[in-house]
Design a protein around this motif. Structure first.
Motif, PDB file in Angstrom:
ATOM      1  N   ILE A  47       0.834  -1.208   0.000  1.00  0.00           N
ATOM      2  CA  ILE A  47       0.000   0.000   0.000  1.00  0.00           C
ATOM      3  C   ILE A  47       0.867   1.254   0.000  1.00  0.00           C
ATOM      4  CG2 ILE A  47      -1.744   1.318   1.333  1.00  0.00           C
ATOM      5  CD1 ILE A  47      -2.489  -1.361   2.682  1.00  0.00           C
ATOM      6  N   LEU A  48       0.428   2.281  -0.729  1.00  0.00           N
ATOM      7  CA  LEU A  48       1.027   3.617  -0.639  1.00  0.00           C
ATOM      8  C   LEU A  48      -0.093   4.626  -0.404  1.00  0.00           C
ATOM      9  CD1 LEU A  48       2.365   2.095  -3.400  1.00  0.00           C
ATOM     10  CD2 LEU A  48       4.049   3.895  -2.975  1.00  0.00           C
ATOM     11  N   ILE A  49       0.240   5.659   0.357  1.00  0.00           N
ATOM     12  CA  ILE A  49      -0.721   6.754   0.522  1.00  0.00           C
ATOM     13  C   ILE A  49       0.064   8.056   0.629  1.00  0.00           C
ATOM     14  CG2 ILE A  49      -0.929   6.414   3.039  1.00  0.00           C
ATOM     15  CD1 ILE A  49      -4.007   7.104   2.506  1.00  0.00           C
ATOM     16  N   ASN A  50      -0.318   9.047  -0.149  1.00  0.00           N
ATOM     17  CA  ASN A  50       0.521  10.249  -0.254  1.00  0.00           C
ATOM     18  C   ASN A  50      -0.282  11.441  -0.762  1.00  0.00           C
ATOM     19  OD1 ASN A  50       0.645   8.633  -2.913  1.00  0.00           O
ATOM     20  ND2 ASN A  50       1.292  10.708  -3.520  1.00  0.00           N
ATOM     21  N   VAL A  51       0.295  12.622  -0.620  1.00  0.00           N
ATOM     22  CA  VAL A  51      -0.224  13.833  -1.254  1.00  0.00           C
ATOM     23  C   VAL A  51       0.927  14.426  -2.077  1.00  0.00           C
ATOM     24  CG1 VAL A  51      -1.193  16.141  -0.945  1.00  0.00           C
ATOM     25  CG2 VAL A  51      -1.820  14.304   0.633  1.00  0.00           C
ATOM     26  N   ALA A  52       0.790  14.370  -3.399  1.00  0.00           N
ATOM     27  CA  ALA A  52       1.791  14.991  -4.271  1.00  0.00           C
ATOM     28  C   ALA A  52       1.357  16.424  -4.580  1.00  0.00           C
ATOM     29  CB  ALA A  52       1.946  14.198  -5.556  1.00  0.00           C
ATOM     30  N   VAL A  53       2.327  17.233  -5.007  1.00  0.00           N
ATOM     31  CA  VAL A  53       2.054  18.614  -5.420  1.00  0.00           C
ATOM     32  C   VAL A  53       2.593  18.775  -6.835  1.00  0.00           C
ATOM     33  CG1 VAL A  53       2.434  21.062  -4.952  1.00  0.00           C
ATOM     34  CG2 VAL A  53       2.269  19.437  -3.041  1.00  0.00           C
ATOM     35  N   GLY A  54       1.743  19.196  -7.739  1.00  0.00           N
ATOM     36  CA  GLY A  54       2.155  19.379  -9.124  1.00  0.00           C
ATOM     37  C   GLY A  54       2.348  18.035  -9.814  1.00  0.00           C
ATOM     38  N   GLY A  55       3.018  18.084 -10.964  1.00  0.00           N
ATOM     39  CA  GLY A  55       3.224  16.870 -11.739  1.00  0.00           C
ATOM     40  C   GLY A  55       2.280  16.796 -12.915  1.00  0.00           C
ATOM     41  N   ASN A  56       2.573  15.851 -13.820  1.00  0.00           N
ATOM     42  CA  ASN A  56       1.862  15.867 -15.099  1.00  0.00           C
ATOM     43  C   ASN A  56       0.412  15.399 -15.015  1.00  0.00           C
ATOM     44  OD1 ASN A  56       2.488  13.183 -14.727  1.00  0.00           O
ATOM     45  ND2 ASN A  56       4.269  13.287 -16.090  1.00  0.00           N
ATOM     46  N   PHE A  57      -0.014  14.851 -13.888  1.00  0.00           N
ATOM     47  CA  PHE A  57      -1.415  14.433 -13.765  1.00  0.00           C
ATOM     48  C   PHE A  57      -2.317  15.608 -13.394  1.00  0.00           C
ATOM     49  CE2 PHE A  57      -4.872  12.603 -11.083  1.00  0.00           C
ATOM     50  CZ  PHE A  57      -5.449  11.737 -12.002  1.00  0.00           C
ATOM     51  N   VAL A  58      -1.784  16.569 -12.645  1.00  0.00           N
ATOM     52  CA  VAL A  58      -2.619  17.677 -12.136  1.00  0.00           C
ATOM     53  C   VAL A  58      -2.185  19.053 -12.612  1.00  0.00           C
ATOM     54  CG1 VAL A  58      -3.563  16.699 -10.029  1.00  0.00           C
ATOM     55  CG2 VAL A  58      -1.228  17.591 -10.016  1.00  0.00           C
ATOM     56  N   GLY A  59      -0.951  19.186 -13.072  1.00  0.00           N
ATOM     57  CA  GLY A  59      -0.420  20.523 -13.345  1.00  0.00           C
ATOM     58  C   GLY A  59       0.037  21.178 -12.056  1.00  0.00           C
ATOM     59  N   SER A  60       0.694  22.319 -12.184  1.00  0.00           N
ATOM     60  CA  SER A  60       1.282  22.970 -11.023  1.00  0.00           C
ATOM     61  C   SER A  60       0.225  23.713 -10.212  1.00  0.00           C
ATOM     62  CB  SER A  60       2.358  23.969 -11.471  1.00  0.00           C
ATOM     63  OG  SER A  60       3.432  23.271 -12.054  1.00  0.00           O
ATOM     64  N   PRO A  61       0.484  23.930  -8.925  1.00  0.00           N
ATOM     65  CA  PRO A  61      -0.373  24.813  -8.151  1.00  0.00           C
ATOM     66  C   PRO A  61      -0.312  26.227  -8.732  1.00  0.00           C
ATOM     67  CG  PRO A  61       1.262  23.750  -6.744  1.00  0.00           C
ATOM     68  CD  PRO A  61       1.630  23.433  -8.152  1.00  0.00           C
ATOM     69  N   ASN A  62      -1.330  27.037  -8.466  1.00  0.00           N
ATOM     70  CA  ASN A  62      -1.283  28.424  -8.907  1.00  0.00           C
ATOM     71  C   ASN A  62      -1.478  29.356  -7.714  1.00  0.00           C
ATOM     72  OD1 ASN A  62      -4.035  28.449  -8.344  1.00  0.00           O
ATOM     73  ND2 ASN A  62      -4.632  28.182 -10.486  1.00  0.00           N
ATOM     74  N   ALA A  63      -1.610  30.632  -7.992  1.00  0.00           N
ATOM     75  CA  ALA A  63      -1.693  31.628  -6.913  1.00  0.00           C
ATOM     76  C   ALA A  63      -2.913  31.405  -6.025  1.00  0.00           C
ATOM     77  CB  ALA A  63      -1.730  33.035  -7.516  1.00  0.00           C
ATOM     78  N   GLU A  64      -3.924  30.731  -6.554  1.00  0.00           N
ATOM     79  CA  GLU A  64      -5.139  30.510  -5.760  1.00  0.00           C
ATOM     80  C   GLU A  64      -5.069  29.251  -4.901  1.00  0.00           C
ATOM     81  OE1 GLU A  64      -8.639  30.636  -8.170  1.00  0.00           O
ATOM     82  OE2 GLU A  64      -8.329  32.719  -8.755  1.00  0.00           O
ATOM     83  N   THR A  65      -4.061  28.418  -5.116  1.00  0.00           N
ATOM     84  CA  THR A  65      -3.949  27.201  -4.310  1.00  0.00           C
ATOM     85  C   THR A  65      -3.554  27.590  -2.896  1.00  0.00           C
ATOM     86  OG1 THR A  65      -3.149  26.044  -6.270  1.00  0.00           O
ATOM     87  CG2 THR A  65      -2.911  24.924  -4.154  1.00  0.00           C
TER      88      THR A  65
END
Lengths: 294, 280
Positions: free
Chosen positions: B243-261
């Motif tokens: 099992i894995l459980i995680n919170v990623a930031v950015g990456g090609n599945f979601v795109g980068s965070p922006n100023a509103e994140t």
């Protein structure tokens, strides 16, 4: 009294009718002064015709005949609301604008005003919202520059804190002038308050979210401005609404130095330091005013 | 499972306000209406209820630390740590928190827990009760990887029980990746909550997995079945996974965070439970 009311509303949304009677029973013991809203909780404004009790009052200076009921161009059902924005220089009025008040409804079970709209040309409505009844307008909300396309699309204007709308007369209002001098037509259909359930992550702000420090002396009066509520919608977009002070609960950290009233008006009364902060529905607003008084 | 979930919901929401008698009646009446067809396996083989405050139980959980290779293969932006700022157990939940901070050359930190070499199992029911974060560029996941060490990804197989884009707060995805059907070619299906969203309350994400099939569910809704017939390559899921459980930031599945994140963003996990496939 306000606290008791909100308490009830939270529970009403959570549980079913059988529990409501239990809840009311419990609440009544806490205060004999609590009164319960008996106003209509009908969210419909215009589906295929006006909902009961709804009036139409154009703004002074606007084209009075701008609004009609259209049975040809509809998103759904038998009729839509048609708004004819005048050309620049129209002697009948320089813009289209009106309020749609009624005799007061309980909107606490809803989280947004929603409608479908389209325009004869791509256009931007100057102001559109709810909470204007030509009265105190304590809970008036308007979205500026709402962009319409030539296709029907659903629009959502969230409510900063629905628990405040226990008795709201202003169901809908709008104001729109010509686009670069030219009049055009837009249509609105299925206009109603809805409980979408997908409006969340409130992020209120006062003083535009800034922490400000001011040196003031006793007797000074200053109004907290830059008030807004930001909410996140199902499509991931954040909507920021200019939000009247009546949606906020303001507080002063030191009542012997400064106090703040329900409208966000701060009066400095003694020496020392006080911090003015605010919340909406228990969520702390970004921004604060620190007053140094000597 | 479903009974427990409803009872818990009522207990936390309204339980204190009403007598235990009325609560009991409400719970029973709701539970009777449930068709509990989504989850059939009931023999627990591993569970973490996250009831002991502090670091996660090290007999169950290890960590991936750092940025991996090319942001863990996805151009993710976070540096994973095991610091309490990014991962901790408190008040009955595991919190994994993504932060915007400069750390070892990365602009974000977060955490990724895994049971590799600690808990691995073939088949059964894998389930977690989670409240998700939100915002552009936030990418939480509850997933499994094949435990075999004699092959690279995607040959080892990947089962994504729950993936979510913070900019789509009403939608999750369940997927499998294997040889010939990985990354953008994964076999995948989304599930959308109606009149609700995943970042305002806890929801149960699970699979029931047996030879040549995986059933995907959210709460009491079975929304997909993937079988060996559906994949466009070898079925690599008749083997032990961890099992894995995680919170990623950015990456090609979601795109980068922006100023509103908004940061920090926290995923809260009420429990993770694994059951044996007792049809075997």
């Amino acid at each position: 009294m306000m606290k008791s009311r909100r308490h009830i509303n939270t529970k009403v949304t959570l549980v079913l009718g059988i529990i409501l009677s239990l809840t009311l029973g419990c609440e009544r013991e806490t205060s004999e002064n609590v009164t319960f809203a008996t106003f209509s909780n009908d969210g419909r404004i215009f589906i295929d015709s006006f909902s009961p009790g709804l009036e139409y009052l154009p703004f002074a200076g606007s084209k009075f005949e701008a609004f009609t009921v259209d049975t040809d161009e509809v998103f759904q059902g038998a009729a839509s609301m048609r708004f004819d924005v005048p050309n620049f220089g129209d002697p009948d009025g320089s813009f289209a604008g009106a309020i749609f008040p009624n005799d007061g409804r309980d909107l606490t079970d809803f989280d947004a005003l929603t409608f479908y709209a389209k325009a004869s040309v791509a256009a931007t409505i100057n102001e559109i919202g709810y909470g204007d009844s030509f009265g105190e307008n304590r809970f008036l909300v308007g979205t500026s520059n709402l962009r319409l396309t030539t296709n029907w699309r659903k629009y959502i204007i969230p409510i900063p804190d629905p628990s405040k709308l226990t008795f709201e007369r202003g169901m809908f209002w709008y104001a729109e002038g010509p686009e670069e001098g030219n009049g055009y037509t837009f249509w609105i259909d299925e206009l109603q308050f809805e409980k979408l359930g997908t409006i969340a992550q409130p992020n209120p702000a006062i003083l535009s979210g800034e922490d400000r420090v001011r040196d003031l002396s006793a007797g000074s009066v200053i109004t907290i401005d830059g008030l807004s509520q930001t909410l996140n919608l199902a499509d991931g977009s954040n909507v920021t609404l200019a939000t009247p002070p009546s949606y906020f609960n303001f507080s002063s950290s030191n009542a012997t130095v400064a106090h703040v009233n329900d409208l966000g008006v701060v009066t400095v009364i003694g020496s020392g330091t006080a911090e003015i902060t605010a919340t909406i529905a228990g969520v702390a607003a970004r921004g604060s005013l620190t007053i140094n008084s000597n | 499972m479903r009974k427990t979930y409803i009872k818990k919901w009522f207990t936390t929401s309204v339980g204190l306000l009403f007598g235990s008698l009325s609560l009991y009646l409400i719970t029973i009446s709701c539970a009777n209406d449930d068709t509990q067809t989504v989850a059939n396996f009931n023999e627990i083989t591993m569970q973490d209820e996250f009831n002991i405050d502090g670091a996660p139980n090290s007999s169950i959980w290890g960590f991936d630390i750092g940025t991996g290779n090319n942001g863990w293969g996805n151009q993710e932006l976070q540096f994973y740590t095991d610091r309490s700022e990014n991962v901790k157990v408190e008040n009955g939940v595991l919190s994994i928190t993504a932060r915007a901070e400069n750390f070892n050359g990365s602009s974000f930190t977060s955490s990724r827990l895994l049971t590799r070499n600690k808990f691995e199992q073939s088949y059964g029911r894998f389930e977690a009760r989670i409240k998700l974060p939100f915002g552009q560029g936030i990418w939480p996941a509850f997933w499994l990887l094949g435990a075999r060490e004699d092959a690279p990804w995607p040959e080892i197989g990947e089962i994504d029980i729950m993936e979510y884009r913070g900019q789509n707060p009403t939608v999750i995805l369940g997927s499998v990746h294997g040889p010939g059907y990985s990354a953008g070619e994964a076999i995948s299906k989304s599930f959308t909550l109606e009149n609700d969203r995943f970042d305002t309350d806890f929801h149960v994400f699970g699979i029931e997995w047996g030879p040549n099939y995986i059933n995907y569910y959210v709460d009491d809704v079975l929304y997909n079945q993937i079988t060996s017939e559906d994949v466009t390559g070898d079925w690599v899921f008749n083997a032990p996974f961890y099992i894995l459980i995680n919170v990623a930031v950015g990456g090609n599945f979601v795109g980068s965070p922006n100023a509103e994140t908004r940061f920090p963003q926290t995923m809260e996990v009420d429990y993770i439970r694994v059951y044996k496939n007792d049809n075997l």
